[in-house]
Design a protein around this motif. Sequence first.
Motif, PDB file in Angstrom:
ATOM      1  N   GLN A  48       0.844  -1.198   0.000  1.00  0.00           N
ATOM      2  CA  GLN A  48       0.000   0.000   0.000  1.00  0.00           C
ATOM      3  C   GLN A  48       0.877   1.246   0.000  1.00  0.00           C
ATOM      4  OE1 GLN A  48      -2.627   0.404   3.376  1.00  0.00           O
ATOM      5  NE2 GLN A  48      -3.901   1.899   2.323  1.00  0.00           N
ATOM      6  N   PHE A  98      -2.819   2.237  -7.477  1.00  0.00           N
ATOM      7  CA  PHE A  98      -4.050   1.464  -7.344  1.00  0.00           C
ATOM      8  C   PHE A  98      -4.897   1.968  -6.186  1.00  0.00           C
ATOM      9  CE2 PHE A  98      -0.957  -1.702  -9.043  1.00  0.00           C
ATOM     10  CZ  PHE A  98      -1.547  -1.886 -10.290  1.00  0.00           C
ATOM     11  N   LEU A  99      -6.198   1.838  -6.330  1.00  0.00           N
ATOM     12  CA  LEU A  99      -7.144   2.112  -5.248  1.00  0.00           C
ATOM     13  C   LEU A  99      -7.715   0.769  -4.806  1.00  0.00           C
ATOM     14  CD1 LEU A  99      -9.045   5.202  -6.707  1.00  0.00           C
ATOM     15  CD2 LEU A  99      -7.252   5.195  -4.982  1.00  0.00           C
ATOM     16  N   LEU A 100      -7.286   0.292  -3.647  1.00  0.00           N
ATOM     17  CA  LEU A 100      -7.705  -1.009  -3.143  1.00  0.00           C
ATOM     18  C   LEU A 100      -8.248  -0.876  -1.728  1.00  0.00           C
ATOM     19  CD1 LEU A 100      -4.603  -3.158  -4.222  1.00  0.00           C
ATOM     20  CD2 LEU A 100      -6.776  -2.974  -5.421  1.00  0.00           C
ATOM     21  N   THR A 101      -9.057  -1.848  -1.332  1.00  0.00           N
ATOM     22  CA  THR A 101      -9.499  -1.924   0.058  1.00  0.00           C
ATOM     23  C   THR A 101      -8.333  -2.462   0.892  1.00  0.00           C
ATOM     24  OG1 THR A 101     -10.222  -4.214  -0.167  1.00  0.00           O
ATOM     25  CG2 THR A 101     -11.859  -2.482  -0.679  1.00  0.00           C
ATOM     26  N   GLY A 143      -7.678  -5.885  -0.115  1.00  0.00           N
ATOM     27  CA  GLY A 143      -6.951  -5.932  -1.385  1.00  0.00           C
ATOM     28  C   GLY A 143      -5.468  -5.672  -1.212  1.00  0.00           C
ATOM     29  N   TRP A 144      -5.129  -4.676  -0.387  1.00  0.00           N
ATOM     30  CA  TRP A 144      -3.713  -4.368  -0.141  1.00  0.00           C
ATOM     31  C   TRP A 144      -3.028  -5.533   0.544  1.00  0.00           C
ATOM     32  CZ3 TRP A 144      -1.572  -1.142  -3.051  1.00  0.00           C
ATOM     33  CH2 TRP A 144      -2.185   0.049  -3.438  1.00  0.00           C
ATOM     34  N   LEU A 193      -5.247  -6.244 -11.611  1.00  0.00           N
ATOM     35  CA  LEU A 193      -5.554  -5.020 -10.871  1.00  0.00           C
ATOM     36  C   LEU A 193      -5.890  -3.815 -11.758  1.00  0.00           C
ATOM     37  CD1 LEU A 193      -2.814  -5.243  -8.111  1.00  0.00           C
ATOM     38  CD2 LEU A 193      -5.240  -5.750  -7.886  1.00  0.00           C
ATOM     39  N   LYS A 194      -5.907  -3.975 -13.075  1.00  0.00           N
ATOM     40  CA  LYS A 194      -6.096  -2.811 -13.948  1.00  0.00           C
ATOM     41  C   LYS A 194      -7.421  -2.098 -13.707  1.00  0.00           C
ATOM     42  CE  LYS A 194      -7.698  -5.340 -17.977  1.00  0.00           C
ATOM     43  NZ  LYS A 194      -7.396  -5.714 -19.331  1.00  0.00           N
ATOM     44  N   LYS A 195      -8.434  -2.807 -13.255  1.00  0.00           N
ATOM     45  CA  LYS A 195      -9.715  -2.146 -12.973  1.00  0.00           C
ATOM     46  C   LYS A 195      -9.650  -1.316 -11.690  1.00  0.00           C
ATOM     47  CE  LYS A 195     -11.650  -6.160 -10.681  1.00  0.00           C
ATOM     48  NZ  LYS A 195     -11.844  -7.508 -11.042  1.00  0.00           N
ATOM     49  N   HIS A 196      -8.563  -1.449 -10.953  1.00  0.00           N
ATOM     50  CA  HIS A 196      -8.383  -0.694  -9.712  1.00  0.00           C
ATOM     51  C   HIS A 196      -7.375   0.456  -9.866  1.00  0.00           C
ATOM     52  CE1 HIS A 196     -10.715  -3.608  -7.451  1.00  0.00           C
ATOM     53  NE2 HIS A 196     -10.012  -4.556  -8.031  1.00  0.00           N
ATOM     54  N   ASN A 227      -5.846   3.998 -10.176  1.00  0.00           N
ATOM     55  CA  ASN A 227      -6.246   5.280  -9.609  1.00  0.00           C
ATOM     56  C   ASN A 227      -6.721   6.185 -10.746  1.00  0.00           C
ATOM     57  OD1 ASN A 227      -6.407   7.802  -8.424  1.00  0.00           O
ATOM     58  ND2 ASN A 227      -4.517   7.570  -7.270  1.00  0.00           N
TER      59      ASN A 227
END
Length: 183
Positions: free
Chosen positions: A102, A109-112, A115-116, A169-172, A174
């Motif tokens: 993270q 990336f924007l992850l929960t 996810g991180w 992860l491309k859909k995540h 930023n």
Amino acid sequence: MKALLDFIPLIAFFIAARYNGILAAAGALLVATIIVYAIHFVRQKGKFDKQQWVVLLLTIVFCGGTLLLRDDIYLRWKSPIINGIFALTLLVSAAINKPLMQLAMKDVFLLTMSGWKKLTIAWALFFAMMAVLHYITAFTMSDEAWINFKTYGWIPLMLVFVVAQFLLLKKHLNPALTDKSVK
């Protein structure tokens, strides 16, 4: 630029190992690493991150031990130990809810938090696998196989891992990052 500089010690190691043997390769790796890290130190305004400190200090210890004791066993342990330290550090960071990936990739990336943690564990497992592969090549294969893997054999594995990670992860990504690239 930083990534390209980091390949110089590997190139020095490979060339020295090919033409002058493993002890010369340890010397070339040590000298090239010190030069590259001096450049990093100046470019980063007198600072190293923790990963850089680990790599620099372990390179000095293992290459120095190899040269002082004229025994390549120390150099052979360098990559398994460095990868093992990275794996363990990443696992601990995920376990204590401070996933290091993270910190490294929060702008990408924007992850929960979940996810991180999963991403951090995936990287930890990758580094653990690399530690095992470095150990196997260093202690069960010929010098040539070990030198080839240490120099460039790990690169395709890293590329496959990074590309697979990006595809997952491309859909995540930023949105701020993608907006900047469009403008």
